[in-house]
Motif scaffolding. Structure first.
Motif, PDB file in Angstrom:
ATOM      1  N   THR A  37     -17.381   2.177   4.518  1.00 42.82           N
ATOM      2  CA  THR A  37     -16.287   2.712   4.602  1.00 42.82           C
ATOM      3  C   THR A  37     -15.168   1.880   5.185  1.00 42.82           C
ATOM      4  O   THR A  37     -15.268   1.674   6.293  1.00 42.82           O
ATOM      5  CB  THR A  37     -16.370   4.232   5.281  1.00 42.82           C
ATOM      6  OG1 THR A  37     -17.379   4.928   4.478  1.00 42.82           O
ATOM      7  CG2 THR A  37     -14.928   4.995   5.092  1.00 42.82           C
ATOM      8  N   ASP A  40      -8.111   2.857   6.699  1.00 44.34           N
ATOM      9  CA  ASP A  40      -7.112   3.498   6.100  1.00 44.34           C
ATOM     10  C   ASP A  40      -6.106   2.507   5.373  1.00 44.34           C
ATOM     11  O   ASP A  40      -5.643   2.538   4.275  1.00 44.34           O
ATOM     12  CB  ASP A  40      -6.517   4.739   6.671  1.00 44.34           C
ATOM     13  CG  ASP A  40      -5.841   4.247   8.019  1.00 44.34           C
ATOM     14  OD1 ASP A  40      -6.156   2.868   8.458  1.00 44.34           O
ATOM     15  OD2 ASP A  40      -5.347   5.023   8.487  1.00 44.34           O
ATOM     16  N   SER A  43      -8.020   0.326   2.658  1.00 45.84           N
ATOM     17  CA  SER A  43      -8.026   1.313   1.629  1.00 45.84           C
ATOM     18  C   SER A  43      -6.901   1.727   0.649  1.00 45.84           C
ATOM     19  O   SER A  43      -6.831   1.600  -0.483  1.00 45.84           O
ATOM     20  CB  SER A  43      -8.769   2.634   2.093  1.00 45.84           C
ATOM     21  OG  SER A  43      -9.993   2.498   2.599  1.00 45.84           O
ATOM     22  N   THR A  44      -5.881   1.810   1.467  1.00 50.46           N
ATOM     23  CA  THR A  44      -4.457   1.824   0.841  1.00 50.46           C
ATOM     24  C   THR A  44      -4.038   0.542   0.284  1.00 50.46           C
ATOM     25  O   THR A  44      -3.528   0.321  -1.009  1.00 50.46           O
ATOM     26  CB  THR A  44      -3.315   2.222   1.816  1.00 50.46           C
ATOM     27  OG1 THR A  44      -3.685   3.450   2.420  1.00 50.46           O
ATOM     28  CG2 THR A  44      -1.867   2.331   1.388  1.00 50.46           C
ATOM     29  N   THR A  47      -5.974  -0.092  -3.092  1.00 49.74           N
ATOM     30  CA  THR A  47      -5.893   0.827  -4.156  1.00 49.74           C
ATOM     31  C   THR A  47      -4.464   0.855  -4.781  1.00 49.74           C
ATOM     32  O   THR A  47      -3.983   1.262  -5.806  1.00 49.74           O
ATOM     33  CB  THR A  47      -6.283   2.304  -3.756  1.00 49.74           C
ATOM     34  OG1 THR A  47      -5.801   2.584  -2.650  1.00 49.74           O
ATOM     35  CG2 THR A  47      -7.891   2.225  -3.619  1.00 49.74           C
ATOM     36  N   LYS A  57      -5.791  10.218  -6.254  1.00 55.02           N
ATOM     37  CA  LYS A  57      -7.123  10.265  -6.318  1.00 55.02           C
ATOM     38  C   LYS A  57      -7.899   9.423  -7.333  1.00 55.02           C
ATOM     39  O   LYS A  57      -6.990   8.959  -8.456  1.00 55.02           O
ATOM     40  CB  LYS A  57      -7.453  11.735  -6.746  1.00 55.02           C
ATOM     41  CG  LYS A  57      -7.329  12.771  -5.788  1.00 55.02           C
ATOM     42  CD  LYS A  57      -7.483  14.093  -6.152  1.00 55.02           C
ATOM     43  CE  LYS A  57      -7.376  15.290  -5.314  1.00 55.02           C
ATOM     44  NZ  LYS A  57      -7.866  16.674  -5.709  1.00 55.02           N
ATOM     45  N   LEU A  63     -12.312   3.249 -10.402  1.00 54.58           N
ATOM     46  CA  LEU A  63     -12.735   2.167  -9.305  1.00 54.58           C
ATOM     47  C   LEU A  63     -13.646   1.102  -9.868  1.00 54.58           C
ATOM     48  O   LEU A  63     -13.856   0.028  -8.880  1.00 54.58           O
ATOM     49  CB  LEU A  63     -13.162   2.971  -8.039  1.00 54.58           C
ATOM     50  CG  LEU A  63     -12.119   3.696  -7.459  1.00 54.58           C
ATOM     51  CD1 LEU A  63     -12.818   4.499  -6.239  1.00 54.58           C
ATOM     52  CD2 LEU A  63     -10.931   2.790  -6.823  1.00 54.58           C
ATOM     53  N   GLU A 101     -16.227   4.918  -3.921  1.00 54.55           N
ATOM     54  CA  GLU A 101     -15.614   6.143  -4.020  1.00 54.55           C
ATOM     55  C   GLU A 101     -14.270   6.109  -3.157  1.00 54.55           C
ATOM     56  O   GLU A 101     -14.263   5.453  -2.215  1.00 54.55           O
ATOM     57  CB  GLU A 101     -16.688   7.349  -3.531  1.00 54.55           C
ATOM     58  CG  GLU A 101     -17.083   7.257  -2.295  1.00 54.55           C
ATOM     59  CD  GLU A 101     -17.846   8.311  -1.718  1.00 54.55           C
ATOM     60  OE1 GLU A 101     -17.611   9.449  -1.925  1.00 54.55           O
ATOM     61  OE2 GLU A 101     -18.956   8.041  -0.831  1.00 54.55           O
ATOM     62  N   PHE A 102     -13.282   7.025  -3.335  1.00 56.09           N
ATOM     63  CA  PHE A 102     -12.147   7.304  -2.748  1.00 56.09           C
ATOM     64  C   PHE A 102     -12.135   8.652  -2.107  1.00 56.09           C
ATOM     65  O   PHE A 102     -12.227   9.553  -2.872  1.00 56.09           O
ATOM     66  CB  PHE A 102     -11.123   6.889  -3.565  1.00 56.09           C
ATOM     67  CG  PHE A 102      -9.787   6.640  -2.931  1.00 56.09           C
ATOM     68  CD1 PHE A 102      -9.495   5.766  -2.065  1.00 56.09           C
ATOM     69  CD2 PHE A 102      -8.549   7.928  -3.035  1.00 56.09           C
ATOM     70  CE1 PHE A 102      -8.143   5.655  -1.396  1.00 56.09           C
ATOM     71  CE2 PHE A 102      -7.528   7.786  -2.184  1.00 56.09           C
ATOM     72  CZ  PHE A 102      -7.257   6.660  -1.595  1.00 56.09           C
ATOM     73  N   THR A 103     -12.297   8.720  -0.753  1.00 59.11           N
ATOM     74  CA  THR A 103     -12.097  10.467  -0.228  1.00 59.11           C
ATOM     75  C   THR A 103     -11.665  10.355   1.035  1.00 59.11           C
ATOM     76  O   THR A 103     -11.477   9.376   1.711  1.00 59.11           O
ATOM     77  CB  THR A 103     -13.887  10.848   0.101  1.00 59.11           C
ATOM     78  OG1 THR A 103     -14.798  10.553  -1.068  1.00 59.11           O
ATOM     79  CG2 THR A 103     -14.158  12.047   0.559  1.00 59.11           C
ATOM     80  N   LEU A 107     -11.605   4.134   1.273  1.00 59.00           N
ATOM     81  CA  LEU A 107     -12.740   3.721   0.129  1.00 59.00           C
ATOM     82  C   LEU A 107     -13.998   3.413   0.600  1.00 59.00           C
ATOM     83  O   LEU A 107     -13.923   2.895   1.791  1.00 59.00           O
ATOM     84  CB  LEU A 107     -12.233   1.936  -0.307  1.00 59.00           C
ATOM     85  CG  LEU A 107     -10.947   2.197  -1.478  1.00 59.00           C
ATOM     86  CD1 LEU A 107     -10.768   0.666  -1.670  1.00 59.00           C
ATOM     87  CD2 LEU A 107     -11.810   2.859  -2.778  1.00 59.00           C
TER      88      LEU A 107
END
Length: 200
Positions: A37, A40, A43-44, A47, A57, A63, A101-103, A107
């Motif tokens: 994981t 943040d 991940s930003t 994506t 989402k 993805l 996955e993106f939760t 990511l």
């Protein structure tokens, strides 16, 4: 995966890990399954510009191209995973079953690294780290490692950086230090997360 991340003090990317060691019915170890994981900010960043049906989402299918890019770029780094069976380095094959996955804005990259040659290991040691410490890996606080299908008598131990005999360096070198590290540098080894499994 990490090439376009902005400059700044090391590390640049933070990864929280959950790992599983996979065993066959005959007791041989067959692979390592990771779930990484990302922080943040990364991940930003990763994506940004990705198209999705629902804003903020992303589905597994949306993805999929990014997952492929991630896995292909990790190959040059041996997936930041080293495995030793009975004291000898074990070869790992390219990842299978990889997906993102993106939760909750984060990511998570899932992938499995099969052993080239499954083996019955009395002593299995696995280390995860980035030699250049561009990426900081840390085990998840709860249940970071699981044995899947292992013989009942096998004993698992997990070592985080700074625990036991591992000393975490004091202070932090500047960015110039890291820019001058050669390809063969293994600076990040002192931050290795280690798994040890002993079986009869």
């Amino acid at each position: 995966l990490f090439a376009a991340t902005g400059a700044g003090a090391h590390p640049h990317v933070w990864v929280t890990m959950n790992s599983e060691l996979l065993y066959a019915s005959d007791g041989s170890v067959t692979g390592v399954r990771h779930a990484w994981t990302f922080d943040d900010m990364f991940s930003t960043f990763a994506t940004q510009g990705l198209e999705s049906k629902e804003k903020g989402k992303f589905t597994r299918e949306e993805l999929a191209p990014l997952a492929q890019v991630n896995v292909e770029s990790l190959k040059d780094y041996d997936y930041f995973t080293l495995a030793y069976v009975n004291g000898k380095k074990a070869e790992l094959k390219d990842p299978i079953d990889y997906w993102l996955e993106f939760t909750d804005g984060l990511l998570t990259l899932h992938f499995t690294l099969p052993f080239k040659t499954p083996a019955k290991a009395q002593n299995l040691n696995v280390e995860m780290y980035d030699p250049t410490w561009f990426v900081d890996f840390a085990f998840a606080p709860k249940d970071p490692v699981k044995l899947v299908g292992a013989p009942a008598a096998c004993q698992l131990s997990v070592h985080r950086p700074g625990e036991g005999n591992q000393a975490t360096p004091k202070g932090q070198p500047g960015e110039a230090f890291f820019n001058n590290l050669g390809a063969g540098s293994n600076y990040g080894a002192q931050f290795a997360n280690k798994i040890a499994v002993k079986c009869p």
